[in-house]
Write an enzyme that holds these catalytic residues in place. Structure first.
Site, short mmCIF file in Angstrom:
data_model
loop_
_atom_site.label_atom_id
_atom_site.label_comp_id
_atom_site.label_asym_id
_atom_site.label_seq_id
_atom_site.Cartn_x
_atom_site.Cartn_y
_atom_site.Cartn_z
N GLU A 88 5.41 8.32 -24.64
CA GLU A 88 6.39 9.42 -24.55
C GLU A 88 7.58 9.20 -25.47
O GLU A 88 8.03 10.11 -26.15
CB GLU A 88 6.85 9.58 -23.10
CG GLU A 88 5.76 9.96 -22.11
CD GLU A 88 4.94 11.16 -22.54
OE1 GLU A 88 5.43 11.99 -23.32
OE2 GLU A 88 3.78 11.26 -22.09
N HIS A 109 -4.68 16.72 -27.74
CA HIS A 109 -5.01 15.46 -27.08
C HIS A 109 -6.42 15.01 -27.40
O HIS A 109 -6.76 13.84 -27.20
CB HIS A 109 -4.84 15.59 -25.57
CG HIS A 109 -3.44 15.94 -25.16
ND1 HIS A 109 -3.00 17.24 -25.12
CD2 HIS A 109 -2.39 15.17 -24.79
CE1 HIS A 109 -1.73 17.26 -24.73
NE2 HIS A 109 -1.33 16.02 -24.53
#
Length: 679
Positions: free
Chosen positions: A373, A460
């Site tokens: 992140e 993703h």
């Protein structure tokens, strides 16, 4: 019909949330001056032998926040002069975004552009300068001049906003209006600059992730051009990393989870809310959590520990103090939503947010997830890879790459480094990890290799190509056991690659990201960027450089440069070929004893709409020309992608060889994408 002296007549012709999990719901790297110049080759990296060592001068210098700020101030003071030096248009201005500095003093200044005061989306560039200030080269997101047809919109901002809201609703948002009025911009990412509106729609996506959908609308036709998601998905007893030391502040009876030594990073408890900052974690003692998800402090310990290790990794390995390099800490929010099975980065709040997983029992706060992140923030501050298409896959992969690197860096025995993403959060409910870097397709959705439709996958899953590349570049193909995990990584061409070592692979990817990638970089552009980084770090034509290229071929991006064991020297600099203009040349500096071979291979990659226009020569260091291709007005095919053989045995190999290309007819243009010599 047209005629050219000394050539026959030929007929006229006509000339595509940075959340951790998928929601349910340009590029050419610009010409580098001297990009073909080879540094001293290093020893080959082969299994069972030591890996090559990067040139110390090409590694990043460690900059304090004040040093970086000074570099930015200096660059900002000279933007007008830089724009003139780069021969930008009179209506264009440069805005400094970031500055990277190498240990040898080389500066890499990243600029955004404006046109008549309007932000230019996808028009960024990086200027590379020597320690003395001499221009080394420029990496551009797009090569087109910023000359949109006009700056007067034909559709209203309200119409653009309505279209954006409709697009967001299709992805789960319940909002009926944009977060703020559309802003007028120049869209340049696809190489065709045009006036546009950018609209941002908020709300939530259908899996509960916050929504920041950016929609770009053509201000003349009203057509939607592009859309991307702006949300990128003391003593502590953690759930995943055991008992760890974390940075806290205060004294009894009031301690806070504030790390004063790392930019004042703070960890907040949202208490299952989905907005706001939440409450700063406080405690009467400096011991936090009990290692179970039932204790609200446990997830906070994991989040704080992840932020701490990520900060230390970037500072100690890459010389970057803080996510933006400015010494300011991001902050973390835990316990987002109820049973929220995701985590995400939001550059707007400069924060990481973690859900607690299914049944609020598996918080998504594992170490590599935290590194993932926070890396979205590093990407946003540097290349700003668009979160859509192939660039979106590269964005996600970059977070996986450095999230993995953080886990190896931390060397925590309770959560040892691996190439399995999120192996402890049990997001699938069966003990399997979220993603596999050694063979991404094992998750059932990710791509192992590049194909023409990979950009249509969720980011993703398209990230699998770069994840696989990084694993192969680090460890090589075939079976291998690391920290108790067995890997067996294949290649698309069924040929082995040796790997260059994870530490070297990290340096190559970081340098490529921060100095040579741009918002629109696709997989072909990533190959170019990493090759330039490898040339800086290890020398063009070195064994390590060649392994970087061959590893891309192993995931079906480009071709191998090693051919029959020969040593390859390659230039990846793009050179525009003027229509019916003067010849252009591209250099490659070769350091090699003895004479060139009688079977010197010259690989040429040219994009051109009418190859019959082209005359191509190889120039030896002494100026001797070897004709590779003559012009032929009846050769109506496009492009030149060929390997020529030259008997250059009478010439010393060492020196600067050049490829010379001339377009002798008018009506068509093209680009020399690169070329290589195999000795």
């Amino acid at each position: 019909m047209r005629r050219t002296p000394h050539a026959p007549t030929r007929p006229r012709r006509t000339t595509a949330a940075c959340a951790l999990v998928a929601a349910t719901a340009l590029l050419a790297v610009g010409a580098q001056a001297g990009a073909g110049a080879a540094a001293q080759p290093r020893a080959a990296a082969r299994p069972g032998t030591a890996h090559a060592t990067p040139f110390a001068g090409a590694l990043p210098a460690t900059l304090s926040p004040s040093q970086r700020a000074e570099l930015i101030r200096n660059a900002t003071a000279t933007t007008a002069a830089t724009a003139r030096q780069l021969r930008l248009g009179a209506q264009e201005k440069l805005v400094v975004k970031d500055v990277e500095k190498d240990a040898d003093g080389t500066l890499h200044t990243r600029y955004e552009r404006t046109y008549q005061g309007l932000p230019v989306l996808g028009g960024g560039l990086v200027v590379h300068q020597t320690r003395s200030g001499a221009l080394k080269g420029v990496t551009k997101a797009v090569r087109a001049r910023l000359t949109p047809a006009g700056t007067t919109a034909r559709i209203t901002p309200a119409a653009a906003a309505a279209q954006a809201v409709k697009a967001a609703q299709a992805r789960g948002s319940k909002r009926t209006a944009a977060a703020k009025a559309p802003r007028k911009v120049v869209w340049a990412a696809d190489g065709t600059p045009r006036l546009a509106y950018e609209t941002v729609v908020g709300g939530l996506q259908d899996d509960g992730t916050p929504n920041q959908l950016h929609v770009v609308t053509d201000a003349t036709t009203g057509a939607r051009i592009f859309a991307y998601q702006g949300i990128e998905n003391g003593i502590g007893n953690s759930e995943y990393s055991g008992q760890v030391t974390i940075g806290t502040s205060g004294s009894a009876p009031t301690f806070t989870m504030t790390d004063a030594t790392r930019g004042n990073h703070k960890t907040y408890d949202l208490n299952h809310g989905s907005s706001g900052t939440g409450s700063l974690l406080t405690n009467s003692t400096d011991t936090w959590g009990d290692g179970t998800p039932q204790n609200a402090e446990t997830a906070a310990v994991d989040a704080a520990y992840g932020a701490q290790e990520t900060w230390d990794y970037y500072k100690n390995v890459h010389g970057r103090t803080g996510i933006r390099g400015d010494g300011v800490g991001a902050y973390s929010r835990v316990h987002y939503g109820d049973s929220y099975v995701n985590a995400f980065w939001d550059d707007g709040c400069f924060c990481m947010t973690y859900g607690d997983g299914q049944g609020n029992q598996k918080p998504l706060t594992e170490l590599d997830v935290a590194g993932h992140e926070m890396t979205h923030g590093v990407t946003a501050a540097t290349a700003a890879l668009n979160y859509s298409g192939e660039s979106g896959g590269l964005n996600e992969a970059t977070s996986d790459i450095f999230g993995t690197s953080v886990a190896f860096y931390a060397n925590n025995p309770a959560d040892p480094g691996s190439y399995l993403i999120g192996k402890k959060i049990d997001i699938n409910g069966d003990g399997t990890p979220l993603r596999y870097m050694d063979k991404p397709s094992k998750d059932g959705s990710s791509a192992d290799y590049w194909s023409s439709d990979v950009g249509n996958l969720d980011v993703h899953y398209s990230s699998g190509v770069a994840n696989h590349y990084f694993y192969l570049l680090s460890e090589g193909s075939g079976p291998k056991d690391i920290n108790g995990v067995h890997y067996d990584s294949p290649t698309s061409d069924n040929l082995p690659v040796p790997g260059i070592g994870r530490a070297n692979a990290e340096q190559v990817w970081f340098k490529a990201l921060t100095q040579y990638m741009n918002a629109n970089t696709d997989y072909a552009g990533a190959r170019t960027a990493t090759l330039q980084a490898a040339a800086d770090l290890f020398g063009q034509g070195s064994a390590t450089y060649n392994t970087v290229a061959d590893t891309w071929a192993a995931v079906n991006v480009g071709s191998r440069v090693t051919d029959g064991g020969g040593t390859v020297f390659e230039s990846t600099a793009k050179v525009a070929i003027p229509d019916a203009g003067a010849a252009v040349t591209s250099p490659i500096a070769v350091k090699r004893s003895g004479n060139a071979p009688g079977t010197l291979k010259v690989g040429v990659d040219i994009t051109h709409s009418y190859r019959g226009d082209l005359v191509i020569d190889l120039l030896a260091p002494d100026g001797t020309a070897y004709r590779l291709k003559n012009a032929n007005s009846r050769d109506a095919a496009a492009d030149v992608k060929a390997t020529y053989t030259v008997n250059a045995s009478a010439k010393p190999a060492s020196g600067t060889w050049k490829l010379r290309v001339r377009d002798v007819y008018s009506g068509d243009t093209g680009t020399l994408n690169g070329w290589k010599l195999t000795f």
